[in-house]
Scaffold this motif. Structure first.
Motif, PDB file in Angstrom:
ATOM      1  N   LEU A   1       0.849  -1.185   0.000  1.00  0.00           N
ATOM      2  CA  LEU A   1       0.000   0.000   0.000  1.00  0.00           C
ATOM      3  C   LEU A   1       0.888   1.239   0.000  1.00  0.00           C
ATOM      4  O   LEU A   1       1.930   1.261   0.671  1.00  0.00           O
ATOM      5  CB  LEU A   1      -0.922   0.016   1.221  1.00  0.00           C
ATOM      6  N   THR A   2       0.477   2.278  -0.727  1.00  0.00           N
ATOM      7  CA  THR A   2       1.268   3.504  -0.806  1.00  0.00           C
ATOM      8  C   THR A   2       0.385   4.733  -0.650  1.00  0.00           C
ATOM      9  O   THR A   2      -0.762   4.755  -1.113  1.00  0.00           O
ATOM     10  CB  THR A   2       2.018   3.604  -2.145  1.00  0.00           C
ATOM     11  N   LEU A   3       0.932   5.751  -0.003  1.00  0.00           N
ATOM     12  CA  LEU A   3       0.320   7.070   0.091  1.00  0.00           C
ATOM     13  C   LEU A   3       1.437   8.085  -0.105  1.00  0.00           C
ATOM     14  O   LEU A   3       2.291   8.253   0.766  1.00  0.00           O
ATOM     15  CB  LEU A   3      -0.346   7.273   1.459  1.00  0.00           C
ATOM     16  N   THR A   4       1.462   8.735  -1.269  1.00  0.00           N
ATOM     17  CA  THR A   4       2.589   9.594  -1.624  1.00  0.00           C
ATOM     18  C   THR A   4       2.115  10.949  -2.145  1.00  0.00           C
ATOM     19  O   THR A   4       0.923  11.174  -2.363  1.00  0.00           O
ATOM     20  CB  THR A   4       3.460   8.926  -2.707  1.00  0.00           C
ATOM     21  N   ASN A   5       3.109  11.826  -2.386  1.00  0.00           N
ATOM     22  CA  ASN A   5       2.781  13.135  -2.950  1.00  0.00           C
ATOM     23  C   ASN A   5       2.417  13.057  -4.428  1.00  0.00           C
ATOM     24  O   ASN A   5       1.791  13.962  -4.976  1.00  0.00           O
ATOM     25  CB  ASN A   5       3.947  14.106  -2.752  1.00  0.00           C
ATOM     26  N   GLY A   6       2.833  11.994  -5.119  1.00  0.00           N
ATOM     27  CA  GLY A   6       2.488  11.834  -6.530  1.00  0.00           C
ATOM     28  C   GLY A   6       3.216  12.760  -7.468  1.00  0.00           C
ATOM     29  O   GLY A   6       2.816  12.917  -8.624  1.00  0.00           O
TER      30      GLY A   6
ATOM     31  N   LEU B   1      -3.040  14.056  -3.199  1.00  0.00           N
ATOM     32  CA  LEU B   1      -2.161  12.934  -2.921  1.00  0.00           C
ATOM     33  C   LEU B   1      -2.373  11.818  -3.936  1.00  0.00           C
ATOM     34  O   LEU B   1      -3.346  11.812  -4.687  1.00  0.00           O
ATOM     35  CB  LEU B   1      -2.414  12.407  -1.510  1.00  0.00           C
ATOM     36  N   LYS B   2      -1.461  10.877  -3.915  1.00  0.00           N
ATOM     37  CA  LYS B   2      -1.560   9.694  -4.757  1.00  0.00           C
ATOM     38  C   LYS B   2      -1.676   8.468  -3.862  1.00  0.00           C
ATOM     39  O   LYS B   2      -0.887   8.291  -2.930  1.00  0.00           O
ATOM     40  CB  LYS B   2      -0.322   9.576  -5.649  1.00  0.00           C
ATOM     41  N   VAL B   3      -2.649   7.622  -4.123  1.00  0.00           N
ATOM     42  CA  VAL B   3      -2.835   6.406  -3.343  1.00  0.00           C
ATOM     43  C   VAL B   3      -2.787   5.207  -4.294  1.00  0.00           C
ATOM     44  O   VAL B   3      -3.198   5.299  -5.466  1.00  0.00           O
ATOM     45  CB  VAL B   3      -4.163   6.414  -2.556  1.00  0.00           C
ATOM     46  N   GLY B   4      -2.275   4.094  -3.795  1.00  0.00           N
ATOM     47  CA  GLY B   4      -2.177   2.933  -4.662  1.00  0.00           C
ATOM     48  C   GLY B   4      -1.914   1.665  -3.885  1.00  0.00           C
ATOM     49  O   GLY B   4      -1.665   1.683  -2.676  1.00  0.00           O
TER      50      GLY B   4
ATOM     51  N   TYR C   1      -2.770  -0.880  -8.860  1.00  0.00           N
ATOM     52  CA  TYR C   1      -3.621   0.247  -9.251  1.00  0.00           C
ATOM     53  C   TYR C   1      -3.217   1.453  -8.421  1.00  0.00           C
ATOM     54  O   TYR C   1      -2.893   1.331  -7.233  1.00  0.00           O
ATOM     55  CB  TYR C   1      -5.097  -0.064  -9.001  1.00  0.00           C
ATOM     56  N   ASN C   2      -3.219   2.625  -9.048  1.00  0.00           N
ATOM     57  CA  ASN C   2      -2.992   3.867  -8.289  1.00  0.00           C
ATOM     58  C   ASN C   2      -3.708   5.007  -8.968  1.00  0.00           C
ATOM     59  O   ASN C   2      -3.971   4.965 -10.177  1.00  0.00           O
ATOM     60  CB  ASN C   2      -1.497   4.169  -8.134  1.00  0.00           C
ATOM     61  N   ILE C   3      -4.041   6.015  -8.180  1.00  0.00           N
ATOM     62  CA  ILE C   3      -4.682   7.215  -8.715  1.00  0.00           C
ATOM     63  C   ILE C   3      -4.048   8.437  -8.076  1.00  0.00           C
ATOM     64  O   ILE C   3      -3.863   8.494  -6.862  1.00  0.00           O
ATOM     65  CB  ILE C   3      -6.216   7.195  -8.501  1.00  0.00           C
TER      66      ILE C   3
END
Length: 438
Positions: free
Chosen positions: A190-195, A208-211, A247-249
Motif C-alpha cells: 500500500l502507498t500514500l505519496t505526494n504523486g 495525494l496519490k494512493v495505490g 492500481y494507483n490514482i
C-alpha cells in the motif's frame, strides 16, 4: 498547497546518517565483502551497515532507415554512477537506505535527475509487516522498474517503463509477506505519496496519490532477493514465479505522468488550480528457473479532467484561455493530449548459460489514446520496439558485466528525428554498457 519537502528529505537523510554512525561508535568490524553486494559492517547490538555502489560507462549509436537522413547519431556518457548506504538496527526493528546518483541522469535516461534517489527509514512491526517513510521506488509501477538497475538483462529498461513509470516518490509505503498453506506466499503493498516524483522542494500541487499492489508467489520465495533482480545469475534450482497486479490514482496531477510538480498547471475562472486526476493500473509476472528469466508486463492509464478548467499556464508564466484541438476549442482533449495516456505490454526473456553468457530478447508494444502525449512525433509515436541482447558476466553475481543490444524501432507516420524534423522510416539503436559494482 502543501509545504516544501526539502526539510523532510533533509531530515530523513540526517536520520539515516545518524543510524549509521551508531555502528561506527560500537567497535565496528568488517563482517563480509561480496563483489557487487558491497561492504557489510557489523557493530554491537545487531547494528549493521552496508556500503555499495556501481558505475556504468555507456555508448549508443542511432541510425535511420530514411534515405534522406544519411548520418547516424552517437553519444558517450556515464549512464549511472551510484552510491548506496543501507543498514538495520535489529533490536529497534529499524532499517534504512540512502542512495545518491552522480551521473545527472534519470533512471529511464529520458531527462535530467537530481542527486538524491533514495532516502527512507523503515520500521518492522514483526517479521511480516513493514512501514517505510521517505523517498523510494514505488511498488505501484510496473515490475521492471523496481528491480536493481545493475541487474538488468538488457542495456536499458523497456519503453513501457519510460512511458508510464513515475520511478520514485515521497510518502508512506507499507508492505507485508504472508506465508499460506502449501508454501505459497502473498505480498501486499500500500502507498500514500505526494504523486510528484522525486526531490520536490517547492510548493506541492494537487492532492495525494494512493495505490496498492498484490503479488502472489505460488512456488515459494526467490533465492537471494531474486524477485528484485532480473538476470537469473543464481540459476534457480526449482521454478520460481511471481504474478501481481496494481492500481494507483493521482488526485490532481501537474505533470505528464507524475514525475514532477508544477510542470503543467490549469486554472478555473477564480484563478484557482484545477488539475486532472491520473489513474494507472497493470498486471505483470516474472518466472525464473535454471538460468531462464521471463518477464511480462501490461500497463494502462486514464485521466479525468475537471469541467471547471478555463485557463492554462504557459511555460513563461503567462495565462491563456485557448485549448484548441484540430481547430476547435476542446478543453478535455487538450488536457489529455499533454498526458501519457494509453496502454502497453512488454515481454522479455533470456537464458543465462553456465559459462555466464546471457542471450536476451524483448518486444514492447505501445498503443496511445487518440489524445495523448504518446503521439508526440519527436519523443514517442513509436508503437513497437524489438531488442536482442548479449551479455557476459564475469563472476557469480552482478559485480562486473559487459552488455550489448540492438533495437529496431517501428516509427509511426508523423514521427520526427532527434532534431524534430519529419522523417520517413524507422530507427536502429545499438547500445553497449559496462557495469562495475563493488
Amino acid at each position: 498547497m502543501k509545504s516544501s519537502h526539502l526539510l523532510k528529505l533533509g531530515g530523513t537523510a540526517i536520520l539515516l546518517l545518524g543510524l549509521s554512525f551508531q555502528v561506527w561508535a560500537q567497535n565496528p568490524r568488517l563482517n563480509q565483502y561480496t563483489l557487487g553486494d558491497g561492504l557489510t559492517f557489523t557493530g554491537d547490538k545487531d547494528y549493521t551497515v552496508n556500503l555499495r555502489g556501481y558505475f556504468q560507462p555507456y555508448y549508443e549509436y542511432k541510425s535511420f532507415t530514411d534515405p534522406a537522413i544519411d548520418q547516424g547519431v552517437q553519444r558517450f556518457r556515464m549512464r549511472r554512477l551510484r552510491l548506496r548506504l543501507s543498514g538495520e538496527a535489529a533490536q529497534q526493528k529499524i532499517e534504512y537506505r540512502f542512495q545518491a546518483d552522480f551521473s545527472g541522469n534519470s533512471e529511464t535516461g529520458d531527462e535530467a535527475a537530481g542527486f538524491l534517489f533514495d532516502a527512507w527509514v523503515g520500521y518492522n512491526f514483526n517479521r511480516r509487516i513493514r512501514l517505510i517513510f521517505g523517498q523510494k521506488a514505488t511498488p505501484t509501477d510496473n515490475r521492471e522498474l523496481w528491480m536493481g538497475s545493475n541487474t538488468l538483462m538488457l542495456v536499458e529498461r523497456s519503453r513501457l517503463t519510460s512511458s508510464f513509470a513515475s520511478i520514485r516518490e515521497f510518502g508512506l509505503f507499507a508492505d507485508a509477506t504472508w506465508r499460506i498453506n502449501g508454501g505459497h506466499y502473498l505480498r501486499p503493498y500500500l502507498t500514500l505519496t505526494n504523486g510528484d516524483g522525486v526531490n520536490v522542494v517547492g510548493n506541492d500541487h494537487g492532492g495525494l496519490k494512493v495505490g496498492g499492489r498484490l503479488d502472489y508467489l505460488p512456488f515459494g520465495l526467490f533465492t537471494y532477493f531474486g524477485q528484485f533482480r532480473q538476470a537469473d545469475v543464481v540459476r534457480e534450482l526449482s521454478p520460481k514465479l511471481v504474478i501481481g497486479g496494481y492500481y494507483n490514482i493521482n488526485y490532481g496531477m501537474s505533470s505528464r505522468r507524475g514525475r514532477g510538480s508544477g510542470e503543467i498547471i490549469y486554472l478555473n475562472n477564480d484563478n484557482e488550480e484545477s488539475l486532472p486526476d491520473y489513474a494507472k493500473f497493470g498486471a505483470d509476472l516474472m518466472f525464473k528457473y535454471r538460468g531462464i528469466t521471463v518477464i511480462a508486463e501490461y500497463a494502462a492509464s486514464s485521466a479525468t479532467v475537471p469541467d471547471d478548467i478555463s485557463q492554462r499556464v504557459r511555460n513563461d508564466g503567462t495565462v491563456s484561455r485557448t485549448f484548441e484541438v484540430d481547430g476547435v476549442q476542446d478543453v478535455e482533449n487538450y488536457v489529455k493530449g499533454r498526458l501519457m495516456l494509453g496502454q502497453a505490454f512488454n515481454i522479455q526473456a533470456g537464458y543465462m548459460f553456465p559459462s555466464r553468457y546471457s542471450i536476451d530478447g524483448r518486444f514492447t508494444h505501445i498503443e496511445a489514446d487518440q489524445h495523448s502525449f504518446l503521439n508526440n512525433g519527436t519523443f514517442y509515436n513509436r508503437p513497437n520496439y524489438y531488442t536482442l541482447g548479449l551479455s557476459k558476466y564475469f563472476g557469480k553475481g552482478y559485480g562486473f558485466k559487459i552488455q550489448a543490444s540492438l533495437t529496431y524501432v517501428d516509427a509511426a507516420a508523423g514521427s520526427n528525428d532527434i532534431y524534430s524534423m519529419p522523417m520517413d522510416g524507422d530507427e536502429w539503436i545499438a547500445r553497449v554498457i559496462t557495469t562495475f559494482s563493488f
